[in-house]
Every structure is written in structure tokens, then in C-alpha cells.
Design an enzyme around this catalytic site. Sequence first.
Site, PDB file in Angstrom:
ATOM      1  NE  ARG A 192      -7.201 100.158 103.674  1.00 42.99           N
ATOM      2  CZ  ARG A 192      -6.857 101.122 103.204  1.00 42.99           C
ATOM      3  NH1 ARG A 192      -6.423 102.039 104.040  1.00 42.99           N
ATOM      4  NH2 ARG A 192      -6.405 101.237 101.891  1.00 42.99           N
ATOM      5  CB  THR A 231      -1.965 109.266 101.839  1.00 42.56           C
ATOM      6  OG1 THR A 231      -2.834 108.373 102.328  1.00 42.56           O
ATOM      7  CG2 THR A 231      -0.754 108.888 102.196  1.00 42.56           C
ATOM      8  CB  THR A 275      -1.062 109.735  98.046  1.00 43.78           C
ATOM      9  OG1 THR A 275      -0.904 110.196  96.810  1.00 43.78           O
ATOM     10  CG2 THR A 275       0.024 110.422  99.020  1.00 43.78           C
ATOM     11  N   GLY A 276      -2.900 107.428  97.605  1.00 43.45           N
ATOM     12  CA  GLY A 276      -3.743 106.490  96.663  1.00 43.45           C
ATOM     13  C   GLY A 276      -4.215 105.319  97.204  1.00 43.45           C
TER      14      GLY A 276
END
Length: 371
Positions: A248, A220, A271-272
Site C-alpha cells: 500500500r 508522516t 499528514t493524515g
Amino acid sequence: MAKKVTRREFVQTTTAAGMALGVATPSLGQAPAIRTGGVRPIVIASNNGHTVKNGGPKTCVETAFELMTKGTDVLEALVAGVNVVELDPADSGVGYGGLPNAEGVVQLDSCCMHGPRKRAGGVACLEGIRTPSKVAHAVMEQTDHHLLVGKDAQRFAAGLGFTVEGDLNTERSRGLWLEWKRRIDPEHYLDPRKRGDAAMGAGLAMVRDGLIDADHFWGTINCDGVNARGEVCGVTTTSGLAWKIPGRVGDSPILGAGLYVDNEVGAAGSTGRGEANLYGLCSFLIVELMRQGRSPKDAGMEALRRVQKNTIEKRLLNARGLPAFGLNFYVVNAKGEHAGVSMYASQFAVCTENGAEIMKTEPLLPGRAND
Ligand code: GLY
């Protein structure tokens, strides 16, 4: 106030193999950052917004800032910025060369929001197109809709003339996928529950072994900007969780999760670990907290505290009983005040009239996710 990252720290923590490392030095002294209405123009992004150049002269935040301050529409400038990262095969968390899903197919997600025009667009599970942010932008510009997915998103893009490729893997991303397959289960997934644990475990072990940059496991880039007129926009783009179950979709293309913009208030993006963010729609939450008067940093920290509170499953906790994953938010208000906050120590990119630099985020928790 976010702290600058020293060159030594920057080099130590930016470990994507083969990546040409950018140096956090100003390089935009010539950009005409005209101030009107008291807003200092700014572009902020995740760390890869100032570490990746795709062989060109400028990073994402430099590209976006320069275009924005020369009068390009803020969102168009930000999309041009993240295109640098999407097209760079060295960034294995975004666009071309992003780490593929469990079947070895690169599936990309993106969304964008235009504050002044109150428009948005997104794509999810998009295959074969290197720049999903441009397709998200086209969804915003050319349709009445906010999200197109899968084969139909691809057909939509093909109809607009986007080049569709059979495979967005690079030699590196395919090699890492094969290594993951080799590690997870030579007996072909006999127990679905064990397979899930093995898949995540093998992926995280590859991060620990230094094969995958921790930031690229969930991939990301998020990039947000405010121009001198106080116009706020944002874009987020990703290849999503490495080795994900096909189909997904994480937080990145979901308005309110991977990104939220309100022109009167500001923008937040992430992000993450997408699932942790999706559960609380944290970008929306952060913007709403800023609307109530919180600073970008306080609003972001409150969202992280909420994620920590919602993380109760044992499999998601580390040995200290804390969240065993990274999650970062990049936050800017309509005045240009900004913050990068994260579950654990991390970095983010900022570009102003003084140039671009890597800054330390404000971490909620001490140590690292896997401690
Ligand atoms: N934050 C990116 C993802 O979880 O897909």
C-alpha cells in the site's frame, strides 16, 4: 493567524510513549536569518518537526532553519531536518521504528521537490533504509525519474552506498504490531471484508487505548521552507498507515498529494489519512488556489472542505456524519506567509528567526475525528 500552543496544551497533546518532549521555546537566536528581497525565511512542518530530537540538540525545523539561513540549499536543509525524525526510534510514524505493515515489515515512502530547480524525486515501499527522504533526494539528483518503488528502489539506494538493514523495527514497533495481530483476528481472517474492518478497528482502538499516538497511525512528517531569496522547497517522509496491506502506498510519495511545490507560488504538504488526500491531490490543489490569489489558510481550508465533500462512505464517517479521520495540510507561500490547517484540532511546527514553536492549526470541523 495561527495560535501558539501553551506549554500545558503541548504536553497534553503530545503523547508518544517514551518520547522526550521538546518545549516550544525559541532556541535559535543566533541563526543569521538574512533578509533579501523582502522574504522572511521560514520553515514549517507537522507537529513532530518540533517534538523529536533523536537525542541531539535540535528538532527538525531548528536544524533545517539553521542550515537554510547559513546558505545551505533549501531542500538539502529540509532533508537534514526530517532526517532527525526519520532516525529517531521514538517517532513511530516515520523512518526507523515506524509502525510496520500487516506482515510486520516497515515500508517507507517519501518525496521531495526543489522549487527553483523544478526537480523532484520520490520512493515508495522502500524497505531497510532508515532515511527514505535521502533516497528520494538521490532519485531527484541522480536520475531522470520521479519515483522508484520497492526492491528496485532499495537496489538503487544500495548502489549509491546507502546501508540496507534487514529490519527497521524497533522493540516498540514490533511489540505494537504483535499486539495488533493479537487483537484483529485469532481465527486467521476468515472473511476478507470483516478482516478489513477488524484491522482498521483494531488499529484505531489501539489509538484510543493510548498505545499509539493518533498522529502516528498515519505517521508522516512534512517540512517546507522558504529562504530569504524566496526559494521554496519541500519534503515529506513516512512509514505510512500502520498495519497497511503490504505494498500500500499513501499520499506521501506522490507529487501533488503528499507534497507540491511551485517556486513562484509556494508549497503545501500533508499528514493524515493518505487515501482522502490522494483522491483530490490536495497539495496541488492548494498551490493552485494560492496561485489564484487565495491565502495559505483559505487555500488549505478549501482543500479540506473538498475532502469532506468527497467523504460519503459510511465506514469513513463518525457518529456525527463527519469524516472519521485526521488530515492536516502545512502551507507556505513564496512570501513566507503560512498556515497549518486540519480536519480537526491539531498542531504544527514553525521556525523563523525568532525561534521554533508549536502552533495550533486552524480546524475545519469541531470536536475530534472519533466523536
Ligand atoms: N499520510 C500518510 C499515509 O497515509 O501514508
